[in-house]
Design an enzyme around this catalytic site. Structure first.
Site, mmCIF file in Angstrom:
data_model
loop_
_atom_site.group_PDB
_atom_site.id
_atom_site.type_symbol
_atom_site.label_atom_id
_atom_site.label_comp_id
_atom_site.label_asym_id
_atom_site.label_seq_id
_atom_site.Cartn_x
_atom_site.Cartn_y
_atom_site.Cartn_z
ATOM 1 N N ARG A 130 0.816 -1.214 0.000
ATOM 2 C CA ARG A 130 0.000 0.000 0.000
ATOM 3 C C ARG A 130 0.853 1.269 0.000
ATOM 4 N NH1 ARG A 130 -3.629 2.741 4.356
ATOM 5 N NH2 ARG A 130 -5.460 3.450 3.197
ATOM 6 N N ILE A 174 -7.309 7.671 -0.490
ATOM 7 C CA ILE A 174 -7.217 6.227 -0.661
ATOM 8 C C ILE A 174 -8.114 5.615 0.412
ATOM 9 C CG2 ILE A 174 -5.177 6.067 0.833
ATOM 10 C CD1 ILE A 174 -4.184 3.757 -0.856
ATOM 11 N N SER A 175 -8.934 4.647 0.045
ATOM 12 C CA SER A 175 -9.865 4.041 0.996
ATOM 13 C C SER A 175 -9.121 3.276 2.080
ATOM 14 C CB SER A 175 -10.825 3.089 0.278
ATOM 15 O OG SER A 175 -11.638 3.780 -0.639
ATOM 16 N N GLN A 176 -9.762 3.162 3.251
ATOM 17 C CA GLN A 176 -9.148 2.371 4.315
ATOM 18 C C GLN A 176 -9.063 0.914 3.864
ATOM 19 O OE1 GLN A 176 -12.843 3.037 6.927
ATOM 20 N NE2 GLN A 176 -11.859 1.278 7.895
#
Length: 219
Positions: free
Chosen positions: A40, A66-68
């Protein structure tokens, strides 16, 4: 990156999967393996890369996030991805979610509204070894008719309704996973499965996403 640093990051990913994803109910082994394998930090700005494995959204520039990790994993599991599935990822953002979907074995096309983010995502995907993901700049609410039909369409931004072009570009039994915002400030993640001319809707819980941009979006 040194071998020691790479090993440390891999440990962080495994811990993230154990504590933030599997412990919260995600059980799909392909999804868990994908989350443990995709770096990530390569999809983040250097200023926030140290927080890559915190279970939280992070800024990626241009007013986007950015999504969790948990939400990415939940979306992938809800989509019931199988190797070889044709997947349309709407809202490429950093490219991280597209990489996770590709790591499950899916064949991924991704559409990003912001040209600079699309370029940034292509570079990150290449650096992370996911150059096979095709990133297109455009209005993702229109789908990608020239590559349809898709087995799954997954969105990382909230719209008022499921866009009709997505339904038309979905195979029978295909899945759409997206956040819906039918009234201001209230969003729910749903899975819509195509059953002939109808959609079978499953509510996956409350979420908070940026607005879906485009003709069938919120902005």
């Amino acid at each position: 990156m040194s071998e020691d640093r790479a090993a440390s990051r891999a440990d962080e990913r495994r811990t993230m999967v154990e504590w933030h994803i599997a412990a919260r109910g995600v059980t799909d082994e392909r999804v868990l393996a994908a989350m443990a394998s995709v770096p990530r930090e390569l999809f983040l700005l250097k200023s926030v890369a140290a927080d890559a494995y915190a279970d939280s959204p992070l800024p990626i520039g241009h007013g986007q996030t950015i999504s969790q990790p948990y939400i990415v994993a939940l979306t992938a599991e809800a989509a019931r991805l199988s190797p070889g599935d044709r997947v349309l990822d709407v809202g490429t953002g950093s490219g991280y979610a597209a990489a996770v979907y590709a790591a499950t074995g899916a064949d991924v096309w991704s559409v990003e509204f912001v040209p600079a983010l699309a370029e940034q995502a292509r570079a990150a995907l290449d650096a992370a070894g996911f150059g096979a993901v095709r990133v297109v700049t455009g209005d993702g609410t229109l789908g990608l008719a020239d590559q349809a039909p898709f087995d799954a369409i997954l969105a990382a931004a909230a719209g008022p309704e499921i866009p009709r072009p997505w339904i038309d570009q979905l195979v029978e039994g295909g899945r759409i996973v997206m956040p819906l915002e039918r009234r201001p400030g209230w969003q729910q993640l749903v899975r819509a499965t195509r059953r002939g001319d109808d959609l079978e809707i499953d509510d996956l819980g409350g979420v908070r996403f940026v607005p879906l941009r485009g003709e069938h979006g919120l902005s």
